[in-house]
Design an enzyme around this catalytic site. Structure first.
Site, short mmCIF file in Angstrom:
data_model
loop_
_atom_site.label_atom_id
_atom_site.label_comp_id
_atom_site.label_asym_id
_atom_site.label_seq_id
_atom_site.Cartn_x
_atom_site.Cartn_y
_atom_site.Cartn_z
N ARG A 248 70.05 65.50 39.70
CA ARG A 248 69.70 65.62 41.12
C ARG A 248 69.69 64.31 41.86
O ARG A 248 70.24 64.20 42.95
CB ARG A 248 68.28 66.17 41.27
CG ARG A 248 68.19 67.63 41.49
CD ARG A 248 66.87 68.09 40.92
NE ARG A 248 66.86 67.76 39.52
CZ ARG A 248 67.42 68.52 38.59
NH1 ARG A 248 67.92 69.66 38.90
NH2 ARG A 248 67.44 68.15 37.32
N THR A 249 69.01 63.31 41.30
CA THR A 249 68.82 62.10 42.09
C THR A 249 70.17 61.44 42.37
O THR A 249 70.48 61.11 43.52
CB THR A 249 67.85 61.13 41.37
OG1 THR A 249 66.67 61.85 41.08
CG2 THR A 249 67.52 59.94 42.23
N LYS B 184 77.18 45.42 27.27
CA LYS B 184 77.63 44.11 26.76
C LYS B 184 76.54 43.07 26.88
O LYS B 184 76.75 41.91 26.56
CB LYS B 184 78.84 43.64 27.58
CG LYS B 184 80.04 44.54 27.53
CD LYS B 184 81.17 43.86 28.30
CE LYS B 184 82.33 44.79 28.53
NZ LYS B 184 83.28 44.22 29.50
N ARG C 127 68.55 53.50 39.01
CA ARG C 127 67.59 54.12 38.09
C ARG C 127 67.66 53.35 36.78
O ARG C 127 68.75 53.05 36.29
CB ARG C 127 67.96 55.58 37.83
CG ARG C 127 67.20 56.16 36.65
CD ARG C 127 67.29 57.65 36.56
NE ARG C 127 66.57 58.29 37.65
CZ ARG C 127 66.34 59.59 37.69
NH1 ARG C 127 66.78 60.37 36.74
NH2 ARG C 127 65.70 60.11 38.71
N HIS D 159 58.88 56.69 41.51
CA HIS D 159 60.10 57.40 41.92
C HIS D 159 59.96 57.71 43.42
O HIS D 159 59.77 58.86 43.80
CB HIS D 159 60.23 58.68 41.09
CG HIS D 159 61.57 59.35 41.14
ND1 HIS D 159 62.52 59.07 42.11
CD2 HIS D 159 62.12 60.29 40.34
CE1 HIS D 159 63.59 59.82 41.89
NE2 HIS D 159 63.38 60.56 40.83
#
Ligand code: NCD
Length: 312
Positions: free
Chosen positions: A51-52, A80, A101, A129
């Site tokens: 969703r986000t 890396k 995120r 959030h």
């Protein structure tokens, strides 16, 4: 330049104006369809999301903009060993705004310190959030007309659930809010949130162990998933995962105008039999996420003036 890392980065006035803009976008989306022509959003997702990330991308596309990014740490240079600071410095040359995120608490904050573009925290570990909170606030507003005076039951994993932490932080700024924290003993609201956020606000709160005992009082029931990925061992997760399951029988103890919210994804905590009840608003809530993110992108890019205050 402004960022959104913590829900309190925006004043209450700014938050309210942003929600009003989201409601205007719902009413007349065509007015906003080209405001981001030629702009690019980077979605930097080091942790899973449906969703986000997709609602950010949809939001930018609905504003006429374009999107680039990655959807997991494995297929970015993080694999890396690149630091968040280096990644964002480089992305600042590739995009006009970034949503990040990260599994580590504080990573988006670090990014914002090195960025030359606005950075949005799209969820950092078990911490905050803020864009889910904007989505939740918009949903409460659309359902009840206002946020003041709401009695809300937050249910499930209140310890690791970042959406819960951010929502509490924002809700204490409204008047007459009552909190009922429904969780297993092992997954309560963190002590720092009770002590530093809830208690100083003077709002009433109670911690309970069953949803049945508070159901009749609630205006909003905010269900959450037990956050498997934040547990140290699988046995604890298995023991706690089905602590609360909302069924039609339990829902029937609630008011006629109760709204059942969930940031999603749901696992087992809401029976699919509840979906047909008009009090189930979680899919509507997910859709609202697109409109608040459209409003947020417009404000942070300075394309709609008068929402964010200058010089803050
Ligand atoms: C939430 C999250 O990522 O914290 N999901 C979302 O963004 N809608 C809730 C969750 O994962 O349980």
């Amino acid at each position: 330049m402004r960022h959104l890392i913590d829900p309190l980065d925006f004043t209450l006035g700014e938050t309210e104006r942003l929600l009003e803009l989201a409601q205007k976008i719902i009413r007349e989306p065509e007015k906003y369809a080209h405001l981001c022509d030629g702009r690019i959003l980077a979605t930097l997702f080091y942790e899973p999301s449906t969703r986000t990330r997709l609602s950010f991308e949809s939001a930018m596309m609905r504003l006429g903009g374009k999107v680039l990014g990655f959807a997991s740490a494995d297929n970015s240079s993080a694999a890396k060993g690149e630091s968040v600071a280096d990644t964002i410095r480089m992305i600042s040359g590739y995009a006009d705004i970034a949503a990040m995120r990260h599994f580590k608490e504080g990573a988006p904050l670090v990014a914002s310190r090195y960025a030359k573009i606005p950075v949005i925290n799209a969820g950092d570990g078990g911490h905050q959030h803020p864009t889910q909170t904007l989505t939740d606030l918009l949903t409460i507003r659309l359902k009840r007309g206002e946020i003041n005076g709401v009695t809300i039951g937050l249910c499930g994993d209140l310890k690791f659930g970042r959406t819960v932490h951010s929502l509490i932080k924002s809700l204490v700024r409204y008047k007459g809010v009552k909190f009922l924290f429904i969780s297993p003993e092992e997954l309560p609201v963190p002590g720092y949130i009770l002590k530093e956020v809830v208690e100083p606000s003077g709002h009433s709160y109670r911690e309970v162990r069953t949803m049945e005992e508070v159901m009749p009082q609630l205006d909003i029931l905010y269900m959450t998933r037990v956050q498997r990925e934040r547990f140290f061992n699988e046995e604890d997760y298995v023991r706690l995962k089905d602590s609360f399951i909302l069924t039609p029988e339990k829902l029937n103890l609630g008011k006629k105008d109760l709204a059942v919210m969930h940031p999603l994804p749901r696992v087992n905590e809401i029976s699919p039999l509840v979906d047909a009840d008009e009090r189930a608003v979680y899919f509507e809530q997910a859709r609202n996420g697109v409109y608040v993110r459209m409003a947020l992108i417009l404000c942070l890019l300075g394309l709609v003036p008068g929402i964010l205050e200058e010089g803050e």
